[in-house]
Design a protein around this motif. Structure first.
Motif, PDB file in Angstrom:
ATOM      1  N   GLY A 663       0.874  -1.129   0.072  1.00 19.67           N
ATOM      2  CA  GLY A 663      -0.083   0.019   0.071  1.00 19.67           C
ATOM      3  C   GLY A 663       0.867   1.205   0.008  1.00 19.67           C
ATOM      4  N   ALA A 664       2.149   1.179   0.843  1.00 21.33           N
ATOM      5  CA  ALA A 664       2.612   2.580   0.847  1.00 21.33           C
ATOM      6  C   ALA A 664       3.909   2.646   0.256  1.00 21.33           C
ATOM      7  CB  ALA A 664       2.992   2.884   2.489  1.00 21.33           C
ATOM      8  N   GLY A 665       4.305   1.370  -0.565  1.00 15.94           N
ATOM      9  CA  GLY A 665       5.199   1.371  -1.481  1.00 15.94           C
ATOM     10  C   GLY A 665       6.743   1.154  -0.656  1.00 15.94           C
ATOM     11  N   PHE A 666       6.753   0.662   0.468  1.00 18.00           N
ATOM     12  CA  PHE A 666       7.913   0.749   1.097  1.00 18.00           C
ATOM     13  C   PHE A 666       8.851  -0.328   0.277  1.00 18.00           C
ATOM     14  CE2 PHE A 666       7.787   1.748   5.687  1.00 18.00           C
ATOM     15  CZ  PHE A 666       6.899   2.842   5.571  1.00 18.00           C
ATOM     16  N   THR A 667      10.326   0.009   0.244  1.00 16.34           N
ATOM     17  CA  THR A 667      11.285  -0.730  -0.282  1.00 16.34           C
ATOM     18  C   THR A 667      11.555  -1.904   0.683  1.00 16.34           C
ATOM     19  OG1 THR A 667      13.042   0.586   0.587  1.00 16.34           O
ATOM     20  CG2 THR A 667      12.241   1.236  -1.396  1.00 16.34           C
ATOM     21  N   PRO A 668      12.365  -2.954   0.203  1.00 22.95           N
ATOM     22  CA  PRO A 668      12.810  -3.963   1.058  1.00 22.95           C
ATOM     23  C   PRO A 668      13.346  -3.569   2.189  1.00 22.95           C
ATOM     24  CG  PRO A 668      12.800  -4.724  -1.351  1.00 22.95           C
ATOM     25  CD  PRO A 668      12.534  -3.211  -1.228  1.00 22.95           C
ATOM     26  N   ASP A 669      14.448  -2.536   2.361  1.00 22.36           N
ATOM     27  CA  ASP A 669      15.209  -1.954   3.186  1.00 22.36           C
ATOM     28  C   ASP A 669      14.267  -1.183   4.278  1.00 22.36           C
ATOM     29  OD1 ASP A 669      17.754  -1.332   4.521  1.00 22.36           O
ATOM     30  OD2 ASP A 669      17.279   0.542   3.898  1.00 22.36           O
ATOM     31  N   GLU A 670      13.348  -0.476   3.620  1.00 19.73           N
ATOM     32  CA  GLU A 670      12.427   0.203   4.650  1.00 19.73           C
ATOM     33  C   GLU A 670      11.439  -1.029   5.399  1.00 19.73           C
ATOM     34  OE1 GLU A 670      11.307   4.463   2.465  1.00 19.73           O
ATOM     35  OE2 GLU A 670      10.767   2.827   1.563  1.00 19.73           O
ATOM     36  N   ALA A 671      10.973  -1.613   4.598  1.00 19.48           N
ATOM     37  CA  ALA A 671      10.147  -2.718   5.176  1.00 19.48           C
ATOM     38  C   ALA A 671      10.907  -3.556   6.457  1.00 19.48           C
ATOM     39  CB  ALA A 671       9.893  -3.875   4.039  1.00 19.48           C
ATOM     40  N   GLU A 696       2.627   9.427   2.944  1.00 16.15           N
ATOM     41  CA  GLU A 696       2.871   9.780   1.671  1.00 16.15           C
ATOM     42  C   GLU A 696       2.631   8.758   0.857  1.00 16.15           C
ATOM     43  OE1 GLU A 696       6.651  11.665   1.789  1.00 16.15           O
ATOM     44  OE2 GLU A 696       6.295  13.176   3.178  1.00 16.15           O
ATOM     45  N   GLY A 697       3.165   7.512   0.987  1.00 14.96           N
ATOM     46  CA  GLY A 697       3.235   6.444   0.028  1.00 14.96           C
ATOM     47  C   GLY A 697       1.728   5.993  -0.087  1.00 14.96           C
ATOM     48  N   MET A 698       0.752   5.929   0.955  1.00 17.80           N
ATOM     49  CA  MET A 698      -0.495   5.401   1.008  1.00 17.80           C
ATOM     50  C   MET A 698      -1.323   6.468  -0.012  1.00 17.80           C
ATOM     51  SD  MET A 698      -1.261   2.711   2.587  1.00 17.80           S
ATOM     52  CE  MET A 698      -2.615   2.576   3.429  1.00 17.80           C
ATOM     53  N   ARG A 699      -1.110   7.700   0.438  1.00 21.81           N
ATOM     54  CA  ARG A 699      -1.804   8.708  -0.413  1.00 21.81           C
ATOM     55  C   ARG A 699      -1.228   8.800  -2.004  1.00 21.81           C
ATOM     56  NH1 ARG A 699      -0.757  12.238   4.143  1.00 21.81           N
ATOM     57  NH2 ARG A 699       1.030  12.912   3.195  1.00 21.81           N
ATOM     58  N   ALA A 700      -0.008   8.432  -2.330  1.00 23.19           N
ATOM     59  CA  ALA A 700       0.302   8.320  -3.596  1.00 23.19           C
ATOM     60  C   ALA A 700      -0.367   7.299  -4.415  1.00 23.19           C
ATOM     61  CB  ALA A 700       1.739   8.463  -3.789  1.00 23.19           C
ATOM     62  N   ASN A 701      -0.438   6.112  -3.440  1.00 21.22           N
ATOM     63  CA  ASN A 701      -1.359   4.990  -4.260  1.00 21.22           C
ATOM     64  C   ASN A 701      -2.563   4.938  -4.310  1.00 21.22           C
ATOM     65  OD1 ASN A 701       1.159   3.557  -4.834  1.00 21.22           O
ATOM     66  ND2 ASN A 701       1.562   2.977  -2.854  1.00 21.22           N
ATOM     67  N   GLY A 702      -3.311   6.206  -3.703  1.00 18.72           N
ATOM     68  CA  GLY A 702      -4.774   6.315  -3.669  1.00 18.72           C
ATOM     69  C   GLY A 702      -5.476   5.691  -2.714  1.00 18.72           C
ATOM     70  N   TYR A 703      -4.930   5.672  -1.688  1.00 24.55           N
ATOM     71  CA  TYR A 703      -5.479   4.916  -0.464  1.00 24.55           C
ATOM     72  C   TYR A 703      -6.206   6.109   0.484  1.00 24.55           C
ATOM     73  CZ  TYR A 703      -3.698   0.594  -1.595  1.00 24.55           C
ATOM     74  OH  TYR A 703      -3.346  -0.615  -2.333  1.00 24.55           O
ATOM     75  N   ASP A 704      -7.326   5.722   1.005  1.00 22.92           N
ATOM     76  CA  ASP A 704      -8.201   6.929   1.590  1.00 22.92           C
ATOM     77  C   ASP A 704      -7.231   7.277   3.114  1.00 22.92           C
ATOM     78  OD1 ASP A 704     -10.324   6.775   4.218  1.00 22.92           O
ATOM     79  OD2 ASP A 704     -10.730   8.216   2.454  1.00 22.92           O
ATOM     80  N   GLU A 705      -7.363   8.537   3.446  1.00 22.31           N
ATOM     81  CA  GLU A 705      -6.509   9.120   4.299  1.00 22.31           C
ATOM     82  C   GLU A 705      -6.983   8.464   5.717  1.00 22.31           C
ATOM     83  OE1 GLU A 705      -3.594  12.068   5.637  1.00 22.31           O
ATOM     84  OE2 GLU A 705      -4.433  11.705   3.767  1.00 22.31           O
ATOM     85  N   GLU A 706      -8.413   8.291   5.993  1.00 22.09           N
ATOM     86  CA  GLU A 706      -8.686   7.862   7.159  1.00 22.09           C
ATOM     87  C   GLU A 706      -8.223   6.329   7.333  1.00 22.09           C
ATOM     88  OE1 GLU A 706     -12.785   6.575   9.710  1.00 22.09           O
ATOM     89  OE2 GLU A 706     -12.808   7.813   7.703  1.00 22.09           O
ATOM     90  N   PHE A 707      -8.290   5.483   6.183  1.00 18.97           N
ATOM     91  CA  PHE A 707      -7.897   4.079   6.425  1.00 18.97           C
ATOM     92  C   PHE A 707      -6.283   4.265   6.652  1.00 18.97           C
ATOM     93  CE2 PHE A 707      -5.862   0.392   4.107  1.00 18.97           C
ATOM     94  CZ  PHE A 707      -6.442  -0.491   4.475  1.00 18.97           C
ATOM     95  N   ALA A 708      -5.772   4.897   5.830  1.00 18.86           N
ATOM     96  CA  ALA A 708      -4.037   4.882   5.920  1.00 18.86           C
ATOM     97  C   ALA A 708      -3.736   5.294   7.670  1.00 18.86           C
ATOM     98  CB  ALA A 708      -3.421   6.030   4.993  1.00 18.86           C
ATOM     99  N   ALA A 709      -4.608   6.504   8.170  1.00 19.89           N
ATOM    100  CA  ALA A 709      -4.159   6.575   9.625  1.00 19.89           C
ATOM    101  C   ALA A 709      -4.431   5.501  10.402  1.00 19.89           C
ATOM    102  CB  ALA A 709      -5.237   7.763   9.942  1.00 19.89           C
ATOM    103  N   ARG A 710      -5.646   4.801  10.143  1.00 22.82           N
ATOM    104  CA  ARG A 710      -5.818   3.751  10.865  1.00 22.82           C
ATOM    105  C   ARG A 710      -4.969   2.732  10.911  1.00 22.82           C
ATOM    106  NH1 ARG A 710     -11.204   2.126   9.123  1.00 22.82           N
ATOM    107  NH2 ARG A 710     -10.928   0.177  10.314  1.00 22.82           N
ATOM    108  N   CYS A 711      -4.655   2.454   9.484  1.00 20.91           N
ATOM    109  CA  CYS A 711      -3.359   1.120   9.642  1.00 20.91           C
ATOM    110  C   CYS A 711      -2.204   1.825  10.191  1.00 20.91           C
ATOM    111  CB  CYS A 711      -3.121   1.029   8.043  1.00 20.91           C
ATOM    112  SG  CYS A 711      -4.392   0.212   7.054  1.00 20.91           S
TER     113      CYS A 711
END
Length: 928
Positions: A663-671, A696-711
């Motif tokens: 969802g947020a596009g983390f790289t393997p190193d960031e993950a 920022e990654g969740m927004r860039a991939n089109g996910y809802d702000e509220e869902f991203a904040a809850r995650c």
């Protein structure tokens, strides 16, 4: 050669150094030093942290100071020497030297002589620390060291900042010339920055047990004992510039780096069979045992895949070691079960390490062993808490203490400890400290004591001493206080472990530990086996034994009836007192809403009442979807694959990681950084620091702000307490086993629970009351029927009754109870018999009388107490030591008033913390 600081002290010289190893490395980098040696007193406990920080600095900036591993060795004759190993072999000798000194002293101490140092000096650069007063005895010892190690000894020139350093340097340089050794400049820093001076004084006050104002000359005169740049050192050493540059020359000869440590796991070759062949054979045999009707093709294919990956990474010996430990436990009748990510492995299931098939749910082996992650697997095995020590001593005996040791755990300053110790050093009163401590919950942390809270407890936040104390309390948070032992993480090596890392004595008898914690060994790629303790396994094993004794049926975790309807019915009614993991009030409240009907429901039940899902507000959406009160929908098709099994709601740690990656596009190193943060209970900042990147990654991939904040709120919750699916599955198996026992054998389950105390949420009184509510007959302690343990006995109506044991009586020791049972014969007929025949001390006889244990003899509690009080001395006089039937002196009868029911209930609770007579509220109900 450029200047290199060769003798810095970190806060792993406990209560002396005032800076973290990471801070020292950061400061060295900012000052442009090419290398830094961290040399703690008789210890290398902090150098892995400095090494990791150097790697992180290099990742961020492209360059970083090189860590020079070292230790400052202090010998009993009075010499202090910084020991710097030149190569890997010299590092092994330094580790063995420190092991020798640590093993010869109690925990925390080190007892070494100059002869020990000389015996391990090959390949070491040695820097002598001159004392304030150069006594002839010291000069003789220094000369002996210089003569024994020609060309490898130097004399440290360190400033004292007292206005007389130039003259002192001249004297020391002349001494060095007489000894035939070079002078080497060092600031001997204990601070990374001068601002830590106040904290250094507080640490000294804590160490010496006095107040800061009483330190006198022990306090730092200034903040100059810090890391310095080359330019600063040249300014401090006019006329001795060669001593400054000589440090760089010595550093150039030091080729050892922690990256050269090559960990070798025991080969586990048996009778000429290679480890890979042996693991494959044991896996085949285990699969035939697990699947007597034939191994499913999917399982066989998964086993082949796992064995191929294990072989490619060379981890076969690790799995064999765990198998052998588990087999030892099973041969001894010790119940055990693997948990954690090992539950993802068919191989672990076949070897009997875990009891849950990975076919349950959608767990993947790569969560456990991953070629991409290039990290060692981590198998956690729980053993009965009463018998784990047998397993630990078996490991020591099999591999030797030079090849096996427990990991350390670093005890840090947090919350209340910081308040108490810093407050005492600053001179605050005990009542003030108690009031301040009462305002801290959990670990606390910087800023835990706000001005508002201080005013609420009657303190003035404007008071200068209090204000300064609060600053120092925040500053000391996270500082290491001392080393303890890990709960069960064993490091085992093929060669000598004490040439990889020093080994020392633990506080517990017959335990030895290394000085690095689990994060340190993870960073160096060192494998560990977690040998953990779990009280519920003790309870289950004792219940199985009782079932076999009374019903002649032998159960194991693997042979329990599966998916039992009545068991799930009981759980749906929240009848779970004593059941593993679901006995808390929160779990009981959730069970009727969850209504588990299959095993995977229990997996979710275990994982959902945790900080992650609760903080992320995932609990209510899940239960609404489960009850079809809300439609199941997924934020995207990609996340639908991750969240499908939990109805679109992330509940497990693995799902939180996958949301970050997909969802947020983390790289393997960031993950990987996120995964490490999730696995850390105390470093909340590590998770929160990734929030902006995640959002920022969740927004860039089109996910809802509220869902991203809850995650992300859920991810922060996992930062406090992570719970992966595989872990939940292993625990759910014990939930089912304990629930099945409670459902079908409530008396036996209660008996086993009582015999396994202390454990769980509930006191014996609550366990007994619950058993009676299930229809179990509970009998009181009896001098002629009770044993040490609680037992099941026939109730005369074809059923079993629970007889309370002597262990329930406060103040009765197990050894005394065993003597009472052993001397019982055909039964005791008087209170005096117990004293005379079993040699029971009068104090213990009195406690038995207070517990009404003599009721079966026709004696009331007061009558038994009357007789018990007449006993004097530890044993009868020789003339009266035999049986005196018909020969005793007849004393006049004494009429004692009968106790009321209320008095009996009170005495029951006082004697054995429960009553079988009446609930205390029943005596007051007519008044309500």
């Amino acid at each position: 050669m450029p200047f290199v600081e060769l003798s810095a002290t970190s806060n792993f010289t406990f209560l002396t150094g005032a800076s973290h190893p990471e801070e020292l490395m950061r400061r060295a980098a900012s000052l442009g030093l090419p290398a830094l040696a961290i040399a703690d007193e008789n210890s290398v406990a902090g150098i892995v942290r400095a090494f990791c920080e150097a790697r992180e600095i290099a990742r961020e900036t492209g360059t970083a100071p090189r860590l020079v591993p070292a230790a400052r060795v202090v010998v009993r004759e009075g010499l202090a020497v910084t020991v710097l190993p030149r190569d890997r072999a010299a590092w092994g000798r330094l580790c063995r030297l420190l092991t020798l000194g640590r093993r010869a002293a109690p925990k925390g101490g080190c007892d070494l002589g100059l002869g020990d140092l000389l015996a391990h000096a090959e390949g070491q650069e040695l820097l002598l620390h001159p004392p304030a007063r150069l006594a002839p005895e010291w000069r003789a010892l220094a000369g002996r060291l210089a003569e024994a190690c020609p060309g490898r000894v130097g004399l440290i020139l360190a400033p004292q900042y007292a206005g007389q350093d130039r003259a002192r340097f001249e004297r020391l340089a002349a001494l060095a010339a007489r000894l035939g050794v070079p002078a080497v400049a060092s600031g001997l820093p204990i601070l990374h920055h001068g601002a830590r001076r106040r904290l250094a004084d507080v640490l000294t006050a804590i160490r010496t047990g006095c107040r800061v104002e009483e330190l006198g000359r022990r306090a730092l005169a200034n903040g100059e004992q810090r890391i310095r740049s080359e330019a600063e050192m040249l300014r401090l050493y006019p006329g001795h510039e060669e001593a400054v540059f000589r440090s760089g020359e010595i550093a150039g000869r030091l080729g050892f780096c922690l990256s050269q440590l090559r960990y070798e796991y025991p080969s586990e070759i048996a009778e000429g069979e290679s480890s890979s062949d042996r693991l494959a054979r044991l896996t085949r045999e285990g699969l035939d045992w697990r699947y007597p009707a034939g191994v499913p093709d999917k399982v066989a294919a998964q086993a082949r895949h796992e064995l191929d990956l294990i072989g490619k990474l060379g981890y076969e010996p690790y799995f064999l070691t765990v198998h052998d430990i588990v087999r030892f436990a099973r041969d001894r009748g010790i119940l055990c079960q693997g948990r954690g990510s090992a539950a993802n492995s068919i191989v672990c299931y076949a070897l009997g390490v875990t009891s849950v098939s990975p076919e349950i749910g959608t767990m993947v082996f790569e969560r456990f062993v991953s070629e991409a992650r290039n990290e060692p697997p981590d198998i956690d095995v729980d053993f009965e808490h009463e018998r784990r020590e047998e397993v630990i001593q078996h490991i020591y005996e099999r591999y030797g203490r030079h090849r096996a040791g427990l990991c350390a755990t670093v005890i840090h300053y947090r919350g209340k400890r910081a308040v108490r110790e810093v407050g005492r050093a600053m001179g605050l009163s005990e009542d003030t400290l108690a009031a301040m401590s009462s305002q801290i919950w959990g670990w606390g942390g910087p800023g835990a004591l706000t001005e508002q809270r201080l005013r609420e407890i009657g303190l003035d936040p404007g008071d200068r001493r209090l204000w300064l104390t609060l600053q120092l309390i925040d500053e000391i948070q996270g500082f290491p206080r001392h080393l303890s032992q890990h709960v069960g993480g064993f490091v085992i090596t093929e060669g000598r472990l004490d040439e990889l890392v020093p080994i020392e004595n633990a506080a517990m008898e017959d335990r030895t530990v290394i000085c690095w914690d689990k994060d340190d060994i993870d960073a160096l790629g060192i494998l560990k086996v977690d040998v953990l303790a779990l009280g519920m396994l003790t309870c289950i094993r004792k219940a199985f034994d009782l079932i076999e004794m009374h019903h002649h049926t032998r159960y194991t975790l693997a042979t329990l009836p599966q998916e039992d309807g009545p068991t799930y019915d009981m759980l749906c009614q929240a009848d779970s007192l004593g059941v593993f993991q679901v006995e808390s009030r929160a779990q009981m409240n959730f069970l009727p809403r969850m209504r588990p009907r299959r095993f995977y429901d229990l997996v979710i039940q275990v994982a959902i009442i945790r900080p992650g899902p609760i903080q992320g507000d995932m609990v209510h959406p899940y239960i609404r979807r489960r009850n079809r009160e809300e439609d199941v929908h997924f934020p995207s098709d990609a996340l639908g694959e991750v969240l499908g099994k939990t109805l679109g709601v992330p509940l497990f740690q693995e799902q939180a990681m996958q949301i970050a990656i997909i969802g947020a596009g983390f790289t393997p190193d960031e993950a990987d950084r996120l995964r490490r943060a999730l696995a850390t209970f105390k470093k909340h900042g590590n998770v929160t620091a990734l929030k902006d990147r995640f959002m920022e990654g969740m927004r860039a991939n089109g996910y809802d702000e509220e869902f991203a904040a809850r995650c992300f709120a859920q991810i922060e919750g996992f930062g406090s307490y992570g719970f992966p699916e595989s872990h939940a599955a292993s625990f759910a198996f014990l939930v089912y086993a304990s629930a099945w026992l409670k459902c079908h054998h409530p008396g036996i389950f209660a008996c086993a629970l009582l015999n396994s105390q202390p454990m769980g949420f509930y006191a014996p009184a609550q366990i007994v009351r619950d058993a009676r509510a299930q229809g179990v007959t509970v009998l009181p302690p009896c001098i002629n029927a009770s044993r040490w343990d609680n037992v099941m006995e026939p109730d005369g109506r074809g059923r079993l009754a629970l007889r309370l044991g002597l262990r329930q009586i406060k103040g009765v020791a197990e050894e005394e109870a065993l003597w009472i049972v052993g001397a019982r014969g055909n039964g005791y007929r008087a209170v005096e018999d117990v004293w005379r025949r079993a040699g029971t001390p009068p104090a213990t006889v009195t406690r038995l009388a207070e517990a009404d244990c003599f009721a079966a003899l026709g004696l009331s509690r007061r009558e038994a107490l009357w007789q018990a009080r007449a006993l004097t001395g530890d044993k009868p006089l020789p003339l009266f030591s035999g049986d005196m039937d018909g020969e005793g002196i007849v004393e006049p009868a004494v009429a004692l008033r009968e106790m009321t029911l209320g008095e009996q209930v009170v005495e029951d609770y006082a004697a054995f913390r429960l009553t079988l007579r009446a609930h205390p509220m029943a005596l007051l109900r007519h008044l309500l």
